[in-house]
Design a protein around this motif. Structure first.
Motif, PDB file in Angstrom:
ATOM      1  N   GLY A 264      36.406  23.396 -30.605  1.00 45.70           N
ATOM      2  CA  GLY A 264      36.076  24.292 -29.505  1.00 45.70           C
ATOM      3  C   GLY A 264      36.651  23.944 -28.150  1.00 45.70           C
ATOM      4  N   MET A 265      37.538  22.946 -28.040  1.00 46.56           N
ATOM      5  CA  MET A 265      38.117  22.606 -26.745  1.00 46.56           C
ATOM      6  C   MET A 265      39.022  23.732 -26.265  1.00 46.56           C
ATOM      7  SD  MET A 265      39.098  18.576 -26.988  1.00 46.56           S
ATOM      8  CE  MET A 265      37.857  17.321 -27.335  1.00 46.56           C
ATOM      9  N   GLY A 266      38.854  24.148 -25.026  1.00 46.61           N
ATOM     10  CA  GLY A 266      39.650  25.218 -24.466  1.00 46.61           C
ATOM     11  C   GLY A 266      38.821  26.030 -23.497  1.00 46.61           C
ATOM     12  N   ARG A 267      39.473  26.910 -22.747  1.00 44.94           N
ATOM     13  CA  ARG A 267      38.725  27.789 -21.847  1.00 44.94           C
ATOM     14  C   ARG A 267      39.364  29.165 -21.812  1.00 44.94           C
ATOM     15  NH1 ARG A 267      40.919  29.120 -16.972  1.00 44.94           N
ATOM     16  NH2 ARG A 267      42.333  27.679 -15.876  1.00 44.94           N
ATOM     17  N   GLU A 268      38.578  30.141 -21.410  1.00 41.51           N
ATOM     18  CA  GLU A 268      39.035  31.524 -21.366  1.00 41.51           C
ATOM     19  C   GLU A 268      40.120  31.700 -20.311  1.00 41.51           C
ATOM     20  OE1 GLU A 268      37.284  36.012 -20.436  1.00 41.51           O
ATOM     21  OE2 GLU A 268      35.912  34.283 -20.540  1.00 41.51           O
ATOM     22  N   ILE A 269      41.137  32.490 -20.649  1.00 38.81           N
ATOM     23  CA  ILE A 269      42.142  32.848 -19.660  1.00 38.81           C
ATOM     24  C   ILE A 269      42.298  34.368 -19.627  1.00 38.81           C
ATOM     25  CG2 ILE A 269      43.419  30.675 -19.856  1.00 38.81           C
ATOM     26  CD1 ILE A 269      45.586  32.352 -21.365  1.00 38.81           C
ATOM     27  N   SER A 270      42.646  34.870 -18.463  1.00 39.99           N
ATOM     28  CA  SER A 270      42.839  36.302 -18.275  1.00 39.99           C
ATOM     29  C   SER A 270      44.277  36.684 -18.605  1.00 39.99           C
ATOM     30  CB  SER A 270      42.539  36.670 -16.823  1.00 39.99           C
ATOM     31  OG  SER A 270      43.486  36.056 -15.958  1.00 39.99           O
TER      32      SER A 270
ATOM     33  N   ALA B 127      43.918  26.066 -24.892  1.00 38.24           N
ATOM     34  CA  ALA B 127      43.659  24.632 -24.725  1.00 38.24           C
ATOM     35  C   ALA B 127      44.763  23.928 -23.957  1.00 38.24           C
ATOM     36  CB  ALA B 127      43.478  23.961 -26.084  1.00 38.24           C
ATOM     37  N   SER B 128      46.010  24.353 -24.166  1.00 38.81           N
ATOM     38  CA  SER B 128      47.126  23.623 -23.558  1.00 38.81           C
ATOM     39  C   SER B 128      48.363  24.509 -23.526  1.00 38.81           C
ATOM     40  CB  SER B 128      47.416  22.355 -24.363  1.00 38.81           C
ATOM     41  OG  SER B 128      48.505  21.628 -23.834  1.00 38.81           O
TER      42      SER B 128
ATOM     43  N   TRP C  95      43.215  22.735 -20.472  1.00 42.38           N
ATOM     44  CA  TRP C  95      41.947  23.455 -20.350  1.00 42.38           C
ATOM     45  C   TRP C  95      40.982  22.806 -19.364  1.00 42.38           C
ATOM     46  CZ3 TRP C  95      37.163  21.421 -22.048  1.00 42.38           C
ATOM     47  CH2 TRP C  95      37.252  20.208 -22.754  1.00 42.38           C
ATOM     48  N   GLN C  96      41.095  21.479 -19.132  1.00 40.56           N
ATOM     49  CA  GLN C  96      40.167  20.824 -18.203  1.00 40.56           C
ATOM     50  C   GLN C  96      40.560  21.030 -16.740  1.00 40.56           C
ATOM     51  OE1 GLN C  96      42.020  19.190 -20.589  1.00 40.56           O
ATOM     52  NE2 GLN C  96      40.961  17.352 -21.305  1.00 40.56           N
ATOM     53  N   TYR C  97      41.863  21.016 -16.468  1.00 38.87           N
ATOM     54  CA  TYR C  97      42.327  20.950 -15.084  1.00 38.87           C
ATOM     55  C   TYR C  97      43.164  22.140 -14.632  1.00 38.87           C
ATOM     56  CZ  TYR C  97      41.058  16.097 -16.041  1.00 38.87           C
ATOM     57  OH  TYR C  97      40.383  14.964 -16.427  1.00 38.87           O
ATOM     58  N   GLY C  98      43.524  23.035 -15.526  1.00 35.86           N
ATOM     59  CA  GLY C  98      44.400  24.131 -15.150  1.00 35.86           C
ATOM     60  C   GLY C  98      45.823  23.681 -14.973  1.00 35.86           C
ATOM     61  N   LEU C  99      46.533  24.238 -13.986  1.00 32.06           N
ATOM     62  CA  LEU C  99      47.927  23.888 -13.754  1.00 32.06           C
ATOM     63  C   LEU C  99      48.044  22.436 -13.302  1.00 32.06           C
ATOM     64  CD1 LEU C  99      49.329  27.068 -11.969  1.00 32.06           C
ATOM     65  CD2 LEU C  99      50.076  26.149 -14.175  1.00 32.06           C
TER      66      LEU C  99
ATOM     67  N   LYS D  76      43.012  14.675 -23.285  1.00 31.86           N
ATOM     68  CA  LYS D  76      43.887  14.222 -22.207  1.00 31.86           C
ATOM     69  C   LYS D  76      44.631  15.410 -21.599  1.00 31.86           C
ATOM     70  CE  LYS D  76      44.722   9.768 -24.516  1.00 31.86           C
ATOM     71  NZ  LYS D  76      45.761   8.881 -25.118  1.00 31.86           N
ATOM     72  N   ASN D  77      45.024  15.276 -20.327  1.00 35.82           N
ATOM     73  CA  ASN D  77      45.773  16.369 -19.719  1.00 35.82           C
ATOM     74  C   ASN D  77      47.199  16.454 -20.270  1.00 35.82           C
ATOM     75  OD1 ASN D  77      46.896  14.153 -18.469  1.00 35.82           O
ATOM     76  ND2 ASN D  77      46.310  14.735 -16.393  1.00 35.82           N
TER      77      ASN D  77
END
Length: 335
Positions: free
Chosen positions: A80-86, A38-39, A329-333, A314-315
């Protein structure tokens, strides 16, 4: 047991929900095998041996095995906020935090991803990660799973939330939390003695932890006897072997959920007084500290400031003085 076997019919955490997470089923934690984040950023609100002068390089994972009714991070732990990372992204984030001066990589609430994190951390170390890895968890963990982290984790930051099974059943739906957490924390303390490193940064000297355990306990308003139970156990089992952190920061969270979820949460929160800690309780806690006379203990100053509560929509989820986020998780770096 092989790493992937823990997730086949999931027995990774003490809930043993049996979901086939390897094939896309979600466990009690709300997650499949895919590691979600998520962050990530520098955090300056941890204990001084973790924060130092450069901050702690925190990675906040999505999902949770415990789901505390009062969770300040509920948006990511339960929402559930977040995204998959490799593995490659994970390594890049760890190295970026190291480059920005983090004293450690602080892995927050990753118990349901232990096999994946162990693998990713190993890759990150091979790629040049040299600062310690810190495991920041609820301690609701099986020792068999923690063994997977033995080669890659250096510092342990477990909570000891309560030793009252009625409280843990009400707040976490886990009456076995006390016995499980005690076993996990004993394993951490026995295997990771305290080791320190002195550093000078910008002309200032700091002393940071390189190995060892900091056991955290959050005082729940109106439940002084429960805190005494915890301190009794810590005095007998952790004094002189680990650092103790007694926290008085309990803050009611303004949950934004459906009426049904809020009703269930309100019922769970009725097991204690859902309010800020009072000045009288603060005085009692300070007297307890003096009475127990721990070798190493941190205690927060009482405050009614609630601006530190995070908002992961928020970012920059945390206040600027508390953290500097480098990835969300929304915007990446972030720039």
């Amino acid at each position: 047991m092989m790493r992937e076997d823990f997730l086949e019919q999931c027995v990774l955490c003490p809930r043993r929900c049996s979901a086939n997470r390897n094939y896309g089923q979600k466990g009690f934690c709300g997650e499949t095998k895919d590691l979600r984040l998520a962050s990530a950023g520098l955090h300056f609100g941890e204990e001084p041996p973790v924060t130092g002068l450069g901050g702690s390089g925190t990675l906040f994972f999505t999902g949770c095995t415990l789901r505390c009714a009062f969770c300040q991070n509920y948006q990511i732990s339960q929402g559930g906020m977040g995204r998959e990372i490799s593995s490659k992204e994970f390594t890049e984030l760890c190295l970026a935090l190291q480059e920005k001066g983090a004293h450690n990589i602080n892995l927050v609430t990753g118990s349901h991803f232990i096999p994946q994190i162990a693998e990713y951390l190993d890759e990150a170390k091979k790629a040049g990660l040299t600062i310690p890895a810190a495991w920041n968890s609820s301690a609701y963990e099986n020792v068999e799973a923690l063994e997977l982290l033995r080669p890659v984790v250096d510092i342990w930051l477990p909570d000891l939330k309560t030793l009252n099974p009625m409280m843990s059943e009400s707040l976490f739906g886990a009456a076995n939390y006390p016995q499980t957490a005690k076993k996990a924390i004993r394993w951490m303390v026995q295997n990771y003695p305290l080791k320190w490193k002195s550093e000078i940064r910008n002309g200032k000297k700091t002393r940071v932890l390189q190995s060892g355990v900091i056991i955290r306990h959050l005082f729940m308003p109106g439940r002084m006897d429960d805190t005494k139970l915890v301190l009794d156990w810590l005095k007998q089992n952790a004094d002189k072997k680990a650092l103790i952190s007694l926290m008085s920061q309990y803050t009611p969270v303004p949950f934004e959920e459906s009426e049904e979820k809020l009703a269930r949460r309100k019922e769970a929160l009725s097991s204690f007084q859902n309010r800020l800690v009072s000045k009288e309780e603060d005085s009692q806690l300070k007297a307890l500290i003096d009475a127990y006379d721990f070798d190493y203990l941190f205690y927060q100053d009482l405050s009614d400031d609630t601006s530190w509560l995070p908002d992961f929509t928020k970012n920059q989820p945390f206040s600027n003085k508390l953290a500097k986020t480098i990835w969300c998780w929304q915007y990446g770096l972030l720039n």
